[in-house]
Enzyme design. Structure first.
Site, short mmCIF file in Angstrom:
data_model
loop_
_atom_site.label_atom_id
_atom_site.label_comp_id
_atom_site.label_asym_id
_atom_site.label_seq_id
_atom_site.Cartn_x
_atom_site.Cartn_y
_atom_site.Cartn_z
N LYS A 25 13.91 20.88 -31.15
CA LYS A 25 14.01 22.33 -31.43
C LYS A 25 12.88 23.07 -30.73
CE LYS A 25 12.73 26.14 -33.81
NZ LYS A 25 11.41 26.75 -34.01
N SER A 83 6.40 27.41 -41.93
CA SER A 83 6.02 26.46 -40.87
C SER A 83 7.26 25.75 -40.30
CB SER A 83 5.07 25.41 -41.43
OG SER A 83 5.79 24.58 -42.34
N ARG A 84 7.06 25.10 -39.16
CA ARG A 84 8.18 24.39 -38.52
C ARG A 84 8.75 23.34 -39.46
NH1 ARG A 84 6.45 21.94 -32.95
NH2 ARG A 84 5.56 24.03 -32.85
N ASN A 130 2.69 27.62 -31.46
CA ASN A 130 2.92 28.07 -30.08
C ASN A 130 2.27 29.42 -29.80
OD1 ASN A 130 4.81 25.90 -29.29
ND2 ASN A 130 6.11 26.81 -30.87
N LYS A 190 1.21 29.68 -45.68
CA LYS A 190 1.23 30.90 -46.48
C LYS A 190 2.25 30.67 -47.61
CE LYS A 190 0.68 33.44 -42.12
NZ LYS A 190 1.32 34.29 -41.11
N TRP A 236 17.03 26.99 -33.80
CA TRP A 236 17.46 26.33 -35.04
C TRP A 236 18.98 26.27 -35.12
CZ3 TRP A 236 14.12 23.31 -36.84
CH2 TRP A 236 12.82 23.66 -37.17
N LEU A 247 13.15 32.08 -43.12
CA LEU A 247 12.23 31.17 -42.42
C LEU A 247 11.04 31.91 -41.82
CD1 LEU A 247 14.77 28.83 -40.59
CD2 LEU A 247 13.81 28.65 -42.90
N LYS A 248 11.03 33.24 -41.95
CA LYS A 248 9.92 34.01 -41.37
C LYS A 248 8.60 33.64 -42.05
CE LYS A 248 12.44 37.84 -39.43
NZ LYS A 248 12.69 39.29 -39.43
N GLU A 308 1.02 41.96 -41.85
CA GLU A 308 2.01 40.90 -42.13
C GLU A 308 3.41 41.46 -42.30
OE1 GLU A 308 3.28 38.03 -42.70
OE2 GLU A 308 1.60 36.71 -42.29
N ASP A 309 4.41 40.68 -41.92
CA ASP A 309 5.81 41.10 -42.13
C ASP A 309 6.52 40.24 -43.18
OD1 ASP A 309 5.89 38.79 -40.36
OD2 ASP A 309 8.03 39.21 -40.15
N SER A 357 10.56 24.87 -42.32
CA SER A 357 11.83 25.45 -41.87
C SER A 357 12.92 24.38 -41.77
CB SER A 357 11.66 26.12 -40.51
OG SER A 357 10.71 27.16 -40.57
N SER A 361 -1.51 33.16 -37.69
CA SER A 361 -0.08 32.84 -37.59
C SER A 361 0.19 31.40 -37.99
CB SER A 361 0.35 33.04 -36.13
OG SER A 361 1.60 32.45 -35.88
N ALA A 362 1.41 31.17 -38.50
CA ALA A 362 1.83 29.80 -38.82
C ALA A 362 2.24 29.03 -37.56
CB ALA A 362 3.01 29.85 -39.79
N SER A 363 2.44 29.74 -36.47
CA SER A 363 3.01 29.11 -35.27
C SER A 363 2.03 28.18 -34.56
CB SER A 363 3.48 30.18 -34.29
OG SER A 363 3.96 29.56 -33.12
N THR A 371 9.62 36.97 -32.32
CA THR A 371 10.03 35.64 -31.89
C THR A 371 11.07 35.04 -32.83
OG1 THR A 371 7.94 34.94 -32.88
CG2 THR A 371 8.06 34.89 -30.50
N ASP A 415 -0.70 38.84 -38.05
CA ASP A 415 0.35 37.84 -37.98
C ASP A 415 1.00 37.99 -36.58
OD1 ASP A 415 2.40 36.02 -38.90
OD2 ASP A 415 3.70 37.75 -39.12
N LEU A 416 1.70 36.97 -36.12
CA LEU A 416 2.32 37.07 -34.78
C LEU A 416 3.79 37.48 -34.86
CD1 LEU A 416 2.06 36.61 -31.70
CD2 LEU A 416 2.68 34.22 -32.10
N ASP A 417 4.62 36.54 -35.35
CA ASP A 417 6.06 36.81 -35.38
C ASP A 417 6.38 37.90 -36.39
OD1 ASP A 417 8.84 36.63 -35.25
OD2 ASP A 417 8.90 35.07 -36.77
P1 B16 Z 1 6.27 27.21 -34.54
P2 B16 Z 1 4.17 33.80 -37.94
C1 B16 Z 1 5.94 31.80 -37.87
O1 B16 Z 1 5.16 32.73 -37.21
C2 B16 Z 1 7.41 32.19 -37.79
O2 B16 Z 1 7.64 33.40 -38.50
C3 B16 Z 1 8.26 31.10 -38.39
O3 B16 Z 1 9.62 31.44 -38.31
C4 B16 Z 1 7.98 29.79 -37.64
O4 B16 Z 1 8.74 28.71 -38.21
C5 B16 Z 1 6.49 29.48 -37.73
O5 B16 Z 1 5.77 30.56 -37.18
C6 B16 Z 1 6.13 28.20 -37.00
O6 B16 Z 1 6.35 28.39 -35.64
O7 B16 Z 1 7.51 26.40 -34.63
O8 B16 Z 1 6.13 28.01 -33.26
O9 B16 Z 1 5.03 26.41 -34.84
O10 B16 Z 1 5.05 34.85 -38.57
O11 B16 Z 1 3.30 33.07 -38.95
O12 B16 Z 1 3.39 34.32 -36.78
MG MG Z 2 5.45 36.91 -39.42
#
Ligand code: B16
Ligand code: MG
Length: 216
Positions: free
Chosen positions: A75, A47-48, A117, A144, A24, A43-44, A168-169, A51, A113-115, A16, A8-10
């Site tokens: 955002k 998805s965006r 970015n 997830k 936010w 929100l961890k 994962e966190d 959230s 990761s869900a991100s 992040t 996982d990333l964040d």
């Molecule tokens: P973005 P992960 C998640 O990352 C974050 O934990 C979560 O807070 C965020 O809303 C989501 O990515 C989407 O991120 O806005 O950059 O697409 O923990 O899945 O690495």
């Molecule tokens: Mg995470």
């Protein structure tokens, strides 16, 4: 036998969450809503879109689809400004060493990761070249605890899910790994991440082979 690791990333590689929180909070303030760090915790791994839906719900606000799209874009622009200055020194302690250890053991390495970015952030912290596959919110649609992000990672690594280990966190992330028939290392509070195969408060002193692979 474990043959691949999916990170996982964040919350695992970088924190992040604090930048998501700033962005936010700024949006919530513009909408006249109070947004707290306690809420940000929820929100961890979300998805965006998931959230913003939660923040609007907590604030008792209803917006049109067009407005929601607009605020998600704004955002994200703020978030990208905040993460633009990220440095390799912001890698969470032990994460880069564990990635290097995985590679030296001959294991394949993917991001899960869900991100949307993730590539930008991995470039900023100089880790992008360490990954054999990058699976993130730009390539998967199910959030997830759906296992799609990790199953896609296993597929891109050319491995059976049962041969992959996830780090994962977030509770939803731990559930996603379990739903995908993968062993999972929880990074954080062992009572919160009770469904993980093993948990560690952080990765600072964790050795991949001795503390994890030899024990699961
Ligand atoms: P973005 P992960 C998640 O990352 C974050 O934990 C979560 O807070 C965020 O809303 C989501 O990515 C989407 O991120 O806005 O950059 O697409 O923990 O899945 O690495
Ligand atoms: Mg995470």
């Amino acid at each position: 036998m474990i043959e691949g690791i999916i990170f996982d990333l964040d919350g695992v590689i970088v924190d992040t969450a604090k930048y998501h929180f700033q962005a936010w909070k700024r949006m919530a303030a513009e909408l006249g809503v109070n947004f707290t760090e306690v809420e940000n915790e929820q929100l961890k791994g979300v998805s965006r879109r998931g959230s913003i839906d939660k923040i609007l719900n907590w604030g008792g606000i209803s917006l049109s689809e067009e407005e929601i799209e607009k605020w998600m874009r704004i955002k994200n622009e703020w978030y990208l400004e905040y993460v633009a200055g990220m440095q390799p020194s912001e890698i969470l302690p032990g994460a880069d060493r564990i990635i290097a250890e995985a590679k030296s053991l001959g294991l394949k390495v993917s991001l899960g990761s869900a991100s949307k970015n993730s590539r930008f952030i991995l470039e900023k912290v100089n880790l992008i070249d360490q990954f054999d596959a990058i699976v993130d919110g730009t390539v998967v649609s199910a959030s997830k605890p759906d296992p799609e992000v990790f199953l896609t990672g296993a597929k891109q690594l050319g491995l059976e899910p049962s041969k992959c280990l996830v780090f994962e966190d977030a509770v939803a992330g731990v559930q996603a790994a379990n739903n995908g028939n993968m062993k999972v290392i929880g990074v954080g509070d062992s009572t919160i991440l009770a469904e993980a195969t093993l948990t560690f408060p952080n990765l600072e002193n964790v050795r991949l082979k001795e503390d994890i692979i030899d024990k699961i």
